[in-house]
Design an enzyme around this catalytic site. Structure first.
Site, short mmCIF file in Angstrom:
data_model
loop_
_atom_site.label_atom_id
_atom_site.label_comp_id
_atom_site.label_asym_id
_atom_site.label_seq_id
_atom_site.Cartn_x
_atom_site.Cartn_y
_atom_site.Cartn_z
CE1 TYR A 71 5.07 -16.40 -55.47
CE2 TYR A 71 5.48 -14.15 -56.21
CZ TYR A 71 4.83 -15.37 -56.35
OH TYR A 71 3.94 -15.54 -57.38
CE LYS A 112 7.05 -7.09 -57.41
NZ LYS A 112 5.64 -7.29 -57.25
CG ASP A 120 13.69 -12.51 -57.28
OD1 ASP A 120 13.55 -11.45 -57.93
OD2 ASP A 120 12.76 -13.31 -57.10
N1 PMP Z 1 10.36 -12.26 -57.38
C1 PMP Z 1 10.02 -11.42 -56.40
C2 PMP Z 1 11.06 -11.06 -55.37
C3 PMP Z 1 8.74 -10.87 -56.34
O1 PMP Z 1 8.42 -10.03 -55.35
C4 PMP Z 1 7.81 -11.22 -57.34
C5 PMP Z 1 6.39 -10.66 -57.33
N2 PMP Z 1 5.95 -10.08 -56.20
C6 PMP Z 1 8.20 -12.11 -58.34
C7 PMP Z 1 9.48 -12.60 -58.34
C8 PMP Z 1 7.25 -12.50 -59.42
O2 PMP Z 1 7.00 -11.41 -60.25
P1 PMP Z 1 5.68 -11.34 -61.15
O3 PMP Z 1 4.53 -11.18 -60.21
O4 PMP Z 1 5.92 -10.16 -62.02
O5 PMP Z 1 5.62 -12.61 -61.92
#
Ligand code: PMP
Length: 436
Positions: A148, A271, A243
């Site tokens: 994701y 995060k 990511d």
């Molecule tokens: N990339 C990863 C690996 C994530 O785990 C997440 C959110 N869980 C995101 C992108 C998206 O981040 P956000 O919810 O802050 O938009």
């Protein structure tokens, strides 16, 4: 035992929320749809615990889905935010804390010589994709089944049958012209990588991959898989975008790339670097980042980006982690947690109700129905979700909160004590038995 059915205050608040918000929530998984029941409303959090509007207190392994690496309302973070807020919450102009957090990130990250702040992981990934497309003058991107990367149109693409599939969106509302530019491959399959790059490598701008895939279970990839991916991307001039929204500043000071010695071209963060406030960032070499507006032609902006509150929370969080050897401590807590859970899972498996655990330091995941942790989405057994739903509610009754989905990981935080882990292990023990 906590009465999780008679949570009358939360029920009333949830009815009210449903009148004005889809599903009564600001992010879908919070609505408990895959585990049944209704969500609690959290009144406050302190350290490793949250307390609901109904007055029930839970040991919290969600930790806002990852940002709260120090736990809730850490005094240093609260003080930093309060101090910043007293001087103004946002200026839409440069502020010192922005440079300080950028300096800290660039020092710790092996990938980022320069960073651009945004307000979420989603913004970080779709901005990095725009940059990768500009840098390579190619349109196609590749991602992996089960990873994701936020809810940008290009990333909401699901795997179909066959090796590489282009173009089927996992959400309505995404134009097929957009999703048709995203290819999806299974994880843990080097042959699939080779076949893809042979056919599509030179038209692919970027590969996006989570440092440790942690959004559909927890699926660490082998070092051989990473080496193959890095070689193939290098050979075809495709940018490797790691990511690290979950792994960044969590699995090590410099994240997964630093720990594994992985040479990524671009990296995305979120995060932990916001310390619980909405902060994301993307970074890379000074040359690549020089393509971002105003230095270059890749447009990307944000009214609240780099605001002093988010920067202060991020700086305070990284500061505490560094002062207290937070990463070492979390690894020790993780080992201790694993020691407690391993015999319980062995017992379940021996009793014919297999549960496997995947874990890396402060991130863990229980895979119901498997006796060995899987490495790809398709290797996750069907049917585990049903038992998970029961397990989730049995844990809640015993005062432990985990994410309300069979595919989400749990997070340890620095405020957890060994005594907390004892309490949690007892609850896991009983909930495993009760959910068979
Ligand atoms: N990339 C990863 C690996 C994530 O785990 C997440 C959110 N869980 C995101 C992108 C998206 O981040 P956000 O919810 O802050 O938009």
């Amino acid at each position: 035992m906590i009465n999780t059915q008679g949570n009358s205050v939360s029920r009333h608040l949830y009815e009210r929320a449903n009148r004005v918000m889809p599903g009564g929530v600001s992010s879908p998984v919070r609505a408990y749809r895959s585990v049944g029941g209704e969500p609690f409303f959290i009144a406050h959090g302190e350290g490793a615990h949250v307390t609901t509007e109904d007055g029930a207190t839970f040991l919290d392994f969600v930790c806002s889905w990852g940002p709260l690496i120090l736990g809730h309302a850490h005094p240093s973070v609260v003080a930093a935010i309060s101090e910043a807020a007293a001087h103004g919450t946002s200026f839409g102009a440069p502020c010192l804390r922005e440079t300080e957090l950028a300096e800290a990130i660039c020092e710790l990250s092996p990938v980022a010589e320069k960073v651009r702040f945004v307000n979420s992981g989603t913004e970080a990934t779709f901005s990095a994709l725009r940059l990768a497309r500009a840098a390579t003058q190619r349109d196609v991107m590749l991602k992996f089944d089960g990873c994701y990367h936020g809810h940008g149109d290009s990333f909401l693409v699901k795997a179909g049958s066959g090796l590489a599939t282009f173009g089927e969106s996992s959400s309505v509302g995404v134009p097929s012209d957009v999703s048709g530019l995203t290819a999806v491959l299974p994880l843990d399959d080097e042959d699939a990588l080779r076949a893809y790059f042979q056919q599509h490598g030179t038209m692919t701008a970027a590969v996006f991959v989570e440092g440790i895939p942690a959004n559909c279970g927890f699926l660490p990839q082998s070092s051989s898989w990473w080496a193959t991916l890095r070689n193939l991307t290098q050979e075809s001039g495709t940018l490797l975008v790691v990511d690290e929204v979950i792994t960044g500043f969590r699995v090590a000071a410099g994240g997964f790339c630093e720990r594994e010695g992985l040479e990524a071209d671009l990296v995305t963060y979120g995060k932990v670097i916001g310390g619980g406030l909405p902060v994301g960032a993307y970074g890379g070499s000074a040359e690549l980042m020089g393509m971002i507006s105003p230095d270059g032609g890749v447009y990307q902006a944000g009214t609240l980006s780099g605001n002093p509150l988010g920067m202060a929370a991020g700086l305070a969080t990284l500061g505490v982690m560094q002062e207290q050897d937070g990463w070492g401590q979390l690894d020790r807590l993780g080992a201790s947690w694993r020691e407690r859970l391993t015999p319980l899972l062995q017992r379940e498996t021996a009793a014919g109700h297999p549960v496997a655990m995947a874990q890396d330091g402060s991130i863990f995941w229980l895979c119901f129905g498997a006796s060995e942790a899987p490495r790809s989405f398709s290797a996750i057994p069907d049917g585990g979700a049903e038992r998970f739903g029961r397990f989730f509610h049995e844990l809640l009754k015993r005062g432990v909160m985990i994410a309300p989905s069979a595919y989400e990981v749990g997070f340890l935080n620095l405020s957890l004590t060994e005594a907390d882990l004892d309490v949690a292990a007892e609850a896991f023990d009983a909930a495993l038995e009760a959910s068979r």
